[in-house]
Design an enzyme around this catalytic site. Sequence first.
Site, PDB file in Angstrom:
ATOM      1  CG  HIS A 135     -39.156 -78.817  40.430  1.00 44.30           C
ATOM      2  ND1 HIS A 135     -38.404 -79.527  40.529  1.00 44.30           N
ATOM      3  CD2 HIS A 135     -39.030 -78.126  41.924  1.00 44.30           C
ATOM      4  CE1 HIS A 135     -37.694 -79.688  41.743  1.00 44.30           C
ATOM      5  NE2 HIS A 135     -38.098 -78.914  42.449  1.00 44.30           N
TER       6      HIS A 135
ATOM      7  CG  ASP B 295     -38.086 -79.683  36.876  1.00 42.48           C
ATOM      8  OD1 ASP B 295     -37.280 -78.696  37.248  1.00 42.48           O
ATOM      9  OD2 ASP B 295     -38.643 -80.417  37.830  1.00 42.48           O
TER      10      ASP B 295
HETATM   11  C1  XUL Z   1     -33.258 -80.153  46.424  1.00 39.20           C
HETATM   12  C2  XUL Z   1     -34.425 -81.293  46.342  1.00 39.20           C
HETATM   13  C3  XUL Z   1     -35.583 -80.747  45.430  1.00 39.20           C
HETATM   14  C4  XUL Z   1     -37.032 -81.207  45.988  1.00 39.20           C
HETATM   15  C5  XUL Z   1     -38.164 -80.499  45.252  1.00 39.20           C
HETATM   16  O1  XUL Z   1     -32.137 -80.770  47.430  1.00 39.20           O
HETATM   17  O2  XUL Z   1     -34.526 -82.240  47.067  1.00 39.20           O
HETATM   18  O3  XUL Z   1     -35.267 -81.334  44.252  1.00 39.20           O
HETATM   19  O4  XUL Z   1     -36.881 -82.607  45.977  1.00 39.20           O
HETATM   20  O5  XUL Z   1     -37.976 -79.285  45.181  1.00 39.20           O
END
Ligand code: XUL
Length: 435
Positions: A99, A102
């Site tokens: 993301h 991150d």
């Molecule tokens: C949250 C989750 C996230 C997604 C990406 O439960 O799984 O990490 O994978 O946003």
Amino acid sequence: MSDFFKGIDKVKYEGPESTNPLAFRYYNPDEVVLGKPLKDHLRFAIAYWHSFAWEGGDPFGGRTFGRPWFEDGMDAARLKADVAFDLFSLLGAPYFCFHDADVRPEGEIYAKSVKRLNKIADLFEEKMAETGVKLLWGTANLFSNRRFMAGASTNPDPDVFAYSAATIKANMDVTKRLGGENYVLWGGREGYETLLNTRMGQEMDQMGRMLSMVVDYKHKIGFEGTILIEPKPQEPTKHQYDYDVGTVYGFLKKYGLENDVKVNIEVGHAILAGHTFEHEVALAAAHGIFGSIDMNRNDMQSGWDTDQFPNNVPEVAMAYYHILKAGGFTTGGTNFDAKLRRQSIDPEDLLYGHIGGMDTCARGLKAAAAIIEDGSYDQFLEDRYAGWKGAEAQAMLKGERSLEDIAARVEKDDINPEPRSGRQEYLENLINRFV
Ligand code: XUL
Ligand code: CO
């Protein structure tokens, strides 16, 4: 190479007899299974957020991990990237996922956040070229910052919708630039806490509009990857709109997006929704929207998403069976959306977690392949549904018969079906021969 993993060598396959905790015992990347190397079947990815951004906190206490990059600023973000690519290389993981939040510190304003994201993407480009590691998917974190507390695309405030749209655009641009094979949307705050303050219909329309714009933009910029929605029933919000695969499919149909968007299915999310993981995979395959998986496991005693590394072969084997039967991954892969327990504070713990997870998945996939090669399970299903191959059965299925036609035939031929055993225990024993 940073010195975070000092003294640890590249993890190698040593076979099931090995007692080396830093070796693979089942994941032999080049081993050919059903005509394809394991590494191309499994397409492992490491999640940046759990391994490098998560600090080891829980609701009762904060950070337990000591990491030299746990400070704000771009230097820390660069160090984090160095260590991340070290881990990818030590494990021989072909992919990673991230993301925006991150990988870069948030700026005071949108433009600054995007600028920083692009700076880190420059660095990623170099490191990807150096190591050969590729991007499985990118995504935007539209759930941590307080601006998203009432949702991103489903927010009652159109400015938050706009901010989210702009953030998704920036992340799609970066994902495309890095050759990402998918773009993921997980709607952590796309839901509600109480219906007292929520117009559900309006919020769903907002979410449908956002997704339509994402699909338009994908075509406009020529992004060749797949757009994936990641279902989850709750947590953080009490009710999430992307509850499970079935719900997402209905949503895609409503907004006419079922041919443009697929799903990223996570083990723990399936369990939270009251399903098995293989149920979600098989349903997505049946609807033609299977895309990718987030691999982990839940603690069966707790009602939340514990994101543990998988270590139960039977649990993953049937999921890989359904993936293989659906033709295997195309742009998708096996992303470890899994984190260490908060007492596992050492650098080598990051390796133990992933090694165990990769070995578990390799065993699961090999078991699934063995089930397919043996053929008796597939034959059972073939036989169970064989009646549907008959001419009259086909005519019913194709819409060539009405209720009256069928009623007339049942009466004329005196049809009186004889129940047949579903053979559940027999099948459980059969599958147990392989897992
Ligand atoms: C949250 C989750 C996230 C997604 C990406 O439960 O799984 O990490 O994978 O946003
Ligand atoms: Co996930």
